[in-house]
Motif scaffolding. Structure first.
Motif, PDB file in Angstrom:
ATOM      1  N   UNK A 165     -19.778   7.976  55.524  1.00  0.00           N
ATOM      2  CA  UNK A 165     -19.322   8.485  54.234  1.00  0.00           C
ATOM      3  C   UNK A 165     -20.292   8.116  53.116  1.00  0.00           C
ATOM      4  N   UNK A 166     -20.891   6.932  53.194  1.00  0.00           N
ATOM      5  CA  UNK A 166     -21.857   6.499  52.179  1.00  0.00           C
ATOM      6  C   UNK A 166     -23.113   7.373  52.189  1.00  0.00           C
ATOM      7  N   UNK A 167     -23.365   8.058  53.299  1.00  0.00           N
ATOM      8  CA  UNK A 167     -24.537   8.946  53.383  1.00  0.00           C
ATOM      9  C   UNK A 167     -24.310  10.245  52.620  1.00  0.00           C
ATOM     10  N   UNK A 168     -23.048  10.498  52.227  1.00  0.00           N
ATOM     11  CA  UNK A 168     -22.717  11.738  51.541  1.00  0.00           C
ATOM     12  C   UNK A 168     -22.043  12.756  52.432  1.00  0.00           C
ATOM     13  N   UNK A 169     -21.961  12.464  53.720  1.00  0.00           N
ATOM     14  CA  UNK A 169     -21.283  13.364  54.649  1.00  0.00           C
ATOM     15  C   UNK A 169     -19.769  13.237  54.505  1.00  0.00           C
ATOM     16  N   UNK A 170     -19.051  14.263  54.918  1.00  0.00           N
ATOM     17  CA  UNK A 170     -17.611  14.179  55.053  1.00  0.00           C
ATOM     18  C   UNK A 170     -17.273  14.046  56.536  1.00  0.00           C
ATOM     19  N   UNK A 171     -16.108  13.486  56.836  1.00  0.00           N
ATOM     20  CA  UNK A 171     -15.649  13.348  58.222  1.00  0.00           C
ATOM     21  C   UNK A 171     -14.313  14.054  58.345  1.00  0.00           C
ATOM     22  N   UNK A 172     -14.258  15.065  59.201  1.00  0.00           N
ATOM     23  CA  UNK A 172     -13.012  15.767  59.517  1.00  0.00           C
ATOM     24  C   UNK A 172     -12.621  15.429  60.945  1.00  0.00           C
ATOM     25  N   UNK A 173     -11.337  15.250  61.174  1.00  0.00           N
ATOM     26  CA  UNK A 173     -10.880  14.762  62.475  1.00  0.00           C
ATOM     27  C   UNK A 173     -10.081  15.830  63.212  1.00  0.00           C
ATOM     28  N   UNK A 174     -10.217  15.835  64.524  1.00  0.00           N
ATOM     29  CA  UNK A 174      -9.532  16.824  65.345  1.00  0.00           C
ATOM     30  C   UNK A 174      -9.370  16.294  66.764  1.00  0.00           C
ATOM     31  N   UNK A 175      -8.382  16.876  67.462  1.00  0.00           N
ATOM     32  CA  UNK A 175      -8.132  16.497  68.854  1.00  0.00           C
ATOM     33  C   UNK A 175      -7.127  17.473  69.441  1.00  0.00           C
ATOM     34  N   UNK A 176      -7.108  17.607  70.761  1.00  0.00           N
ATOM     35  CA  UNK A 176      -6.047  18.397  71.395  1.00  0.00           C
ATOM     36  C   UNK A 176      -4.799  17.563  71.642  1.00  0.00           C
ATOM     37  N   UNK A 177      -3.691  18.259  71.760  1.00  0.00           N
ATOM     38  CA  UNK A 177      -2.419  17.644  72.133  1.00  0.00           C
ATOM     39  C   UNK A 177      -2.390  17.544  73.655  1.00  0.00           C
ATOM     40  N   UNK A 178      -2.301  16.316  74.193  1.00  0.00           N
ATOM     41  CA  UNK A 178      -2.491  16.082  75.621  1.00  0.00           C
ATOM     42  C   UNK A 178      -1.283  15.343  76.198  1.00  0.00           C
ATOM     43  N   UNK A 179      -0.658  15.984  77.182  1.00  0.00           N
ATOM     44  CA  UNK A 179       0.490  15.364  77.845  1.00  0.00           C
ATOM     45  C   UNK A 179       0.082  14.046  78.493  1.00  0.00           C
ATOM     46  N   UNK A 180       0.900  13.034  78.318  1.00  0.00           N
ATOM     47  CA  UNK A 180       0.754  11.677  78.850  1.00  0.00           C
ATOM     48  C   UNK A 180      -0.247  10.833  78.071  1.00  0.00           C
ATOM     49  N   UNK A 181      -0.861  11.408  77.030  1.00  0.00           N
ATOM     50  CA  UNK A 181      -1.818  10.643  76.228  1.00  0.00           C
ATOM     51  C   UNK A 181      -1.390  10.581  74.759  1.00  0.00           C
ATOM     52  N   UNK A 182      -1.075  11.724  74.162  1.00  0.00           N
ATOM     53  CA  UNK A 182      -0.712  11.713  72.741  1.00  0.00           C
ATOM     54  C   UNK A 182       0.396  12.718  72.411  1.00  0.00           C
ATOM     55  N   UNK A 183       1.248  13.043  73.379  1.00  0.00           N
ATOM     56  CA  UNK A 183       2.303  14.038  73.146  1.00  0.00           C
ATOM     57  C   UNK A 183       3.531  13.398  72.494  1.00  0.00           C
ATOM     58  N   UNK A 184       3.309  12.878  71.295  1.00  0.00           N
ATOM     59  CA  UNK A 184       4.352  12.173  70.556  1.00  0.00           C
ATOM     60  C   UNK A 184       4.042  12.283  69.063  1.00  0.00           C
ATOM     61  N   UNK A 185       5.026  12.683  68.276  1.00  0.00           N
ATOM     62  CA  UNK A 185       4.798  12.884  66.847  1.00  0.00           C
ATOM     63  C   UNK A 185       4.361  11.603  66.153  1.00  0.00           C
ATOM     64  N   UNK A 186       4.912  10.464  66.597  1.00  0.00           N
ATOM     65  CA  UNK A 186       4.532   9.196  65.986  1.00  0.00           C
ATOM     66  C   UNK A 186       3.074   8.851  66.194  1.00  0.00           C
TER      67      UNK A 186
END
Length: 438
Positions: A285-306
């Motif tokens: 971020x200090x370099x002036x770049x922005x960071x946008x985040x993304x990922x797929x919804x994956x059963x048994x790994x992150x399939x939870x709203x929390x």
């Protein structure tokens, strides 16, 4: 442990030759390890010391989400295919015989979804331009030849075919002059995405070879870099030998008047916990770049709203911008990881409702399908019929972007081709395709 002169740990990769030894740490028996090794003859395996030592909770393996994120599972492929490959490994069959069977299984896994090897291939005249994809008018994807691997492979990765050693399944190029020529011939292109593999697997001198020529193109407004390095090897931006020069390159992009967007893949909150990640994010971020985040919804790994609300909140606190929740693509072990669209929408809705407006930059759940990025906006009832509400966030045909359409409700549907139009004979993108063919 391997240390560099600064006393910090250097990168160490683990590949399939280390797999059996690592699986013993998960407490798997002989038969189970053999099945996992069988799966790994079809789908690629690679991880590293940071992931193994810092991210995985080995006391919870094989159910730990970070373990499942990088280690193959015995039931990721059809049982008969796994049994056949396991028998070959157990019999110590010749490698050529094992690979022939692995290739047969791979061919059934839709290795190139959304027309990656044909529909998106750009041309100069009649000649294809290898290593580029031009799916949307304003955006070109660049696949550097030197970036066709990652610090670690995700078990769900839709680009798994790039990593299995089959030249016929790869798309990449190091002809930078041809890349620039193509973009100049298409003034509608205002953004490029450097991807792979993982663009940040490349050292700074190589990345510079691809980025510097782009800075002279006035038509370009933004340069995006797709990577999971922040999650799998944050040292790339802190203590690696070329960390400082890489960040100087980022600053050079911003100074040239281009928006530099760092497209960071975070699949689970644990990937954000290390102080190394906080330091790496701050430096980018200090370099002036922005960071946008993304990922797929994956059963048994992150399939939870929390899990998702936790990720978005922490990303926001760290200065990153939540961007996309994707639907697991129709390739590889999709049957193992996919979450039904109806459930995906519920998870997104519940997570979205529990964060502040500043986190609601995120979009999803989105399918990167052949017509474009199709977003599931909800489930409702219209004229007595239960339906999915959808729209195209991005499309091959820009006139379709943002226009709502409906699909018949199907609780088992996991991908666009599982859906059927509601209140029409065809989806809007199918109508346009039929007009073009007429």
């Amino acid at each position: 442990m391997i240390l560099n002169q600064a006393g910090t740990r250097r990168f160490r990769a683990y590949t399939s030759k280390h797999l059996d030894e690592l699986l013993q740490r998960a407490g798997l028996g002989d038969d189970e390890r053999l099945k996992v090794r069988a799966v790994a003859t079809v789908l690629p395996f690679r991880t590293n010391a940071y992931v193994v030592d810092e991210l995985i909770d080995w006391s919870a393996a094989p159910y730990d989400p970070m373990y499942r994120l990088v280690f193959p599972q015995a039931d990721m492929l059809p049982e008969t295919d796994v049994a056949r490959l396991a028998d070959l490994l157990k019999a110590e069959a010749p490698n050529a015989e094992v690979q022939a069977e692995a290739n047969r299984v791979r061919a059934q896994l839709n290795p190139h979804p959304a027309g990656q090897m044909d529909l998106n291939v750009p041309r100069i005249g009649d000649e294809p331009v290898p290593g580029l994809q031009h799916k949307y008018p304003e955006t070109v994807l660049i696949f550097p030849k030197q970036g066709q691997t990652c610090h670690a492979y995700c078990t769900y990765c839709f680009r798994w075919a790039q990593f299995v050693g089959d030249a016929d399944l790869k798309f990449a190029s190091d002809d930078i002059g041809q890349m620039v020529d193509y973009i100049q011939r298409h003034p509608e292109v205002t953004s490029v995405l450097i991807t792979g593999g993982d663009a940040m697997i490349m050292g700074e001198p190589v990345i510079r070879r691809y980025i510097e020529p782009l800075l002279a193109l006035e038509q370009l407004e933004s340069i995006r870099i797709g990577t999971k390095a922040l999650a799998y090897w944050p040292q790339r931006f802190t203590t690696d030998p070329d960390a400082d020069s890489t960040l100087e390159l980022f600053s050079q992009v911003v100074a040239a008047g281009k928006n530099l967007a760092f497209m960071a893949h975070f699949t689970h909150p644990r990937e954000l916990e290390s102080p190394l990640v906080e330091s790496a994010v701050r430096r980018i971020l200090d370099s002036g770049a922005t960071i946008r985040t993304q990922a797929p919804l994956i059963r048994s790994i992150n399939d939870d709203a929390g899990v998702w609300s936790s990720m978005w909140r922490r990303q926001h606190r760290m200065g990153m911008i939540p961007y996309y929740m994707f639907v697991e693509r129709d390739t590889g072990p999709q049957d193992y990881f996919a979450v039904p669209l109806a459930r995906a929408y519920e998870i997104f809705r519940d997570a979205y409702a529990s964060v502040s407006g500043l986190c609601r930059t995120v979009r999803g759940p989105s399918m990167s399908a052949t017509p474009g990025k199709v977003c599931v906006d909800g489930v409702t009832e219209v004229a007595g019929e239960r339906v999915f509400m959808l729209h195209l966030i991005q499309a091959r045909d820009p006139s379709l972007v943002g226009r709502p359409f409906f699909a018949k409700y199907d609780p088992a549907a996991v991908w666009l081709n599982d859906l059927r139009p509601a209140f029409a004979d065809r989806f809007p993108f199918e109508v346009r395709e039929s007009l073009q063919l007429a």
